[in-house]
Write an enzyme that holds these catalytic residues in place. Structure first.
Site, PDB file in Angstrom:
ATOM      1  CG  ASN A 116      -0.958   6.890   3.040  1.00 44.89           C
ATOM      2  OD1 ASN A 116      -0.487   5.856   3.477  1.00 44.89           O
ATOM      3  ND2 ASN A 116      -1.047   7.968   3.769  1.00 44.89           N
ATOM      4  CG  ASP A 117      -0.262  11.248   2.839  1.00 46.89           C
ATOM      5  OD1 ASP A 117      -1.275  10.644   2.476  1.00 46.89           O
ATOM      6  OD2 ASP A 117      -0.158  11.802   3.954  1.00 46.89           O
ATOM      7  CB  SER A 157       2.903  12.821   5.769  1.00 53.18           C
ATOM      8  OG  SER A 157       2.315  11.826   4.975  1.00 53.18           O
ATOM      9  CD1 TRP A 174      -0.643   2.207   2.514  1.00 53.36           C
ATOM     10  CD2 TRP A 174      -2.650   1.845   1.564  1.00 53.36           C
ATOM     11  NE1 TRP A 174      -1.445   3.285   2.788  1.00 53.36           N
ATOM     12  CE2 TRP A 174      -2.679   3.099   2.231  1.00 53.36           C
ATOM     13  CE3 TRP A 174      -3.800   1.416   0.908  1.00 53.36           C
ATOM     14  CZ2 TRP A 174      -3.812   3.913   2.252  1.00 53.36           C
ATOM     15  CZ3 TRP A 174      -4.933   2.230   0.935  1.00 53.36           C
ATOM     16  CH2 TRP A 174      -4.930   3.459   1.591  1.00 53.36           C
ATOM     17  NE  ARG A 210      -2.315  13.542  10.617  1.00 48.15           N
ATOM     18  CZ  ARG A 210      -3.348  13.573  11.456  1.00 48.15           C
ATOM     19  NH1 ARG A 210      -3.126  13.600  12.746  1.00 48.15           N
ATOM     20  NH2 ARG A 210      -4.587  13.578  10.991  1.00 48.15           N
ATOM     21  CG  ASP A 211       0.839  15.232   7.840  1.00 50.47           C
ATOM     22  OD1 ASP A 211       1.381  14.200   8.279  1.00 50.47           O
ATOM     23  OD2 ASP A 211      -0.377  15.324   7.623  1.00 50.47           O
ATOM     24  CD1 TRP A 247      -7.539   9.828   3.653  1.00 56.48           C
ATOM     25  CD2 TRP A 247      -6.923   7.741   4.140  1.00 56.48           C
ATOM     26  NE1 TRP A 247      -6.218   9.850   4.014  1.00 56.48           N
ATOM     27  CE2 TRP A 247      -5.818   8.589   4.319  1.00 56.48           C
ATOM     28  CE3 TRP A 247      -6.765   6.372   4.388  1.00 56.48           C
ATOM     29  CZ2 TRP A 247      -4.574   8.117   4.741  1.00 56.48           C
ATOM     30  CZ3 TRP A 247      -5.519   5.902   4.799  1.00 56.48           C
ATOM     31  CH2 TRP A 247      -4.447   6.781   4.969  1.00 56.48           C
ATOM     32  CD  GLU A 251      -5.011  14.246   7.531  1.00 57.00           C
ATOM     33  OE1 GLU A 251      -4.850  13.408   8.413  1.00 57.00           O
ATOM     34  OE2 GLU A 251      -5.478  13.952   6.416  1.00 57.00           O
TER      35      GLU A 251
HETATM   36  C1  FRU Z   1      -2.902  12.010   5.125  1.00 61.02           C
HETATM   37  C2  FRU Z   1      -2.390  11.343   6.390  1.00 61.02           C
HETATM   38  C3  FRU Z   1      -1.369  12.215   7.092  1.00 61.02           C
HETATM   39  C4  FRU Z   1      -0.564  11.241   7.873  1.00 61.02           C
HETATM   40  C5  FRU Z   1      -0.512  10.065   6.942  1.00 61.02           C
HETATM   41  C6  FRU Z   1      -0.474   8.725   7.626  1.00 61.02           C
HETATM   42  O1  FRU Z   1      -3.385  11.153   4.161  1.00 61.02           O
HETATM   43  O2  FRU Z   1      -3.462  11.034   7.249  1.00 61.02           O
HETATM   44  O3  FRU Z   1      -1.933  13.253   7.870  1.00 61.02           O
HETATM   45  O4  FRU Z   1       0.705  11.714   8.202  1.00 61.02           O
HETATM   46  O5  FRU Z   1      -1.669  10.151   6.119  1.00 61.02           O
HETATM   47  O6  FRU Z   1      -0.203   7.706   6.720  1.00 61.02           O
END
Ligand code: FRU
Length: 490
Positions: A34-35, A95, A32, A163-164, A297, A218
């Site tokens: 994601n970001d 992230s 998988w 975060r991020d 998501w 985020e």
């Molecule tokens: C955004 C998020 C971020 C986080 C990450 C976790 O899609 O929720 O805020 O850092 O994904 O995988």
């Protein structure tokens, strides 16, 4: 943990079902993603890191995956950059971003961990951490981590959503923007600064959302473009009724000293189904380039439910420009070098549906409709016996629609936007890559991205018009790329 994850990928990647794998987009080798994280050009390569579960096609056990490219089209896989192997990031290396300092590559990421309060309750904590590399491949976590810990989160901010971090340099200072909320369901961004990237000082709340911009912010991004300041944030639960997530941008004025960002409006970065958590970077050609996570998501894709052992991709990199206070997006020009088998139609009058004498599942297509007196014009991609993915424009209400009602397996639905034709023309440019469609409308003023899962032989392309319209031109090229190389050491 990095060794274990790399070994798992090497041992298992033959189990990835190739059926829907994209050809000119970045995905994980297995599992998988994601970001996008840490997008940067460093030592002559474009680097993309990404949120990565190397073990499964669902979110969890988050590492930082890593790939490099010379041309933003072909991506090669490098060993995993970060694994959740220390107490402060044991429940995920979430992230963050990257910056070059003194020739070294710094990754700034979110350490996510759950602390047990008692048998039933756990408390989530998020902190900001640094990892450094001399070669852009092997990273060591700074032993003074976390550089911003939970105790240093100001009272006016959530302690659990922090975060991020996005870092950038401003004059002689390093700046960091962090996504959060005010503890009362409104997104906000915190600004920190540093002179050495290691010790950080809180400056204040730089921007705050309202009831229309979700309950948490985020993946923030900030950059200057033509003298204006641009802020991008990804909003959780933006639309209360649908509980969905979307990325928005704001064009405004950032007063660094006062720590304020003023802007009057916000727009979606992408109006499609599958786009979130975008990040930008400036390359050596001075282009501001954005990449987002092409998945969402809220949905489960056939690659997850049918055991293909992978899910998620990054969008094709898009160059960002500013035109009369709005952002416009266009696929980076490098794509042109991979066009083959040009198919062209010019000046064609149409008043019904036509099947083109070309087809495919991996191509770029450009069409300009002169609407004339037609009530609706459009193009159908990945058509088969009953399948089609429809991009249409209806004149009466100026609605552009991306419909995947008949796209095949996977999530369906429609996304619509109100647009203005340009001199009674609609320009559509689409990137189609196996299970993805990215549509750039009216020279990138609007973009819509979505995943589709048609049958393998649904490769037809049709154009149609209700009433008479005119195709000024239609061009289609197959996009031919090489297979990614894996540079994970055995
Ligand atoms: C955004 C998020 C971020 C986080 C990450 C976790 O899609 O929720 O805020 O850092 O994904 O995988």
């Amino acid at each position: 943990m990095i060794y274990k994850a790399n070994k798992f990928i090497l041992d298992n990647k033959h189990k990835v079902n190739p059926r829907f794998r994209l050809n000119f987009h970045l995905m994980g080798e297995y599992g998988w993603i994601n970001d996008p994280n840490g997008l940067i050009e460093y030592n002559g390569y474009y680097h993309a890191f990404f949120q990565y579960n190397p073990y499964d096609s669902v979110w969890g056990n988050i590492h930082w995956g890593h790939a490099v490219s010379k041309d933003l089209v072909n991506w090669d896989h490098l060993p995993i950059a970060l694994a959740p192997d220390l107490p402060y990031d044991k429940d995920g290396c979430f992230s963050g971003s990257a910056i070059e300092k003194d020739g070294k590559l710094y990754l700034v990421y979110t350490g996510n961990s759950f602390i047990e309060i008692n048998k039933e309750q756990k408390k989530r904590t998020q902190c900001i951490c640094i990892a450094i590399s001399d070669d852009g491949i092997n990273f060591h976590k700074y032993n003074g981590n976390p550089v911003i810990s939970t105790e240093h989160i100001p009272a006016e901010s959530s302690k659990t959503d922090f975060r991020d971090p996005k870092v950038f340099k401003r004059r002689d200072k390093y700046c960091m923007i962090i996504g959060s909320n005010d503890g009362h369901n409104q997104g906000q961004l915190l600004l920190y600064e540093s002179t050495d990237m290691l010790s950080w000082h809180y400056k204040g709340i730089m921007a705050k959302g309202d009831e229309f911009t979700g309950d948490n912010w985020e993946c923030p991004d900030y950059f200057e473009l033509d003298g204006r300041d641009i802020l991008i944030v990804s909003c959780e639960n933006k639309d209360e009724s649908q509980k969905n997530t979307s990325a928005i941008y704001m064009v405004g004025k950032f007063d660094y000293e006062k720590c304020t960002f003023e802007s009057n409006e916000s727009h979606l970065v992408d109006y499609g189904f599958d786009f979130y958590a975008p990040q930008t970077f400036l390359d050596s050609k001075n282009r501001r380039i954005i990449m987002g996570w092409m998945h969402s998501w809220e949905t489960l894709t056939p690659t997850q439910s049918e055991g293909h052992n992978w899910a998620g991709a990054l969008t094709f990199p898009r160059e960002v420009k500013l035109e009369s206070n709005s952002l416009v997006f266009k696929p980076v020009d490098e794509i042109i070098n991979f066009r083959q088998n040009e198919y062209v139609i010019e000046n064609m009058l149409i008043d019904r549906e036509y099947c083109l004498a070309t087809n495919g599942d991996c191509y770029e297509l450009e069409v300009v409709f002169d609407i004339g007196k037609a009530t609706e014009v459009g193009i159908k991609l990945r058509t088969g016996e009953i399948e089609e993915t429809k991009l249409s424009y209806t004149a009466i209400d100026n609605i552009f629609c991306f419909s995947r009602r008949k796209s095949g397996a996977g999530p369906g639905g429609e996304k619509i936007i109100k647009i203005q034709p340009i001199n009674n023309q609609i320009h559509i440019r689409a990137l189609v890559d196996k299970c993805s469609v990215e549509v750039f409308i009216n020279n990138g003023k609007y973009v819509m991205s979505g995943l589709i899962f048609p049958k393998e032989d649904s490769t037809g392309i049709k154009v149609y018009s209700k009433g008479e319209s005119f195709i000024k031109h239609l061009k289609k090229w197959d996009i031919i790329t090489k297979n990614p190389i894996s540079m994970i050491p055995i």
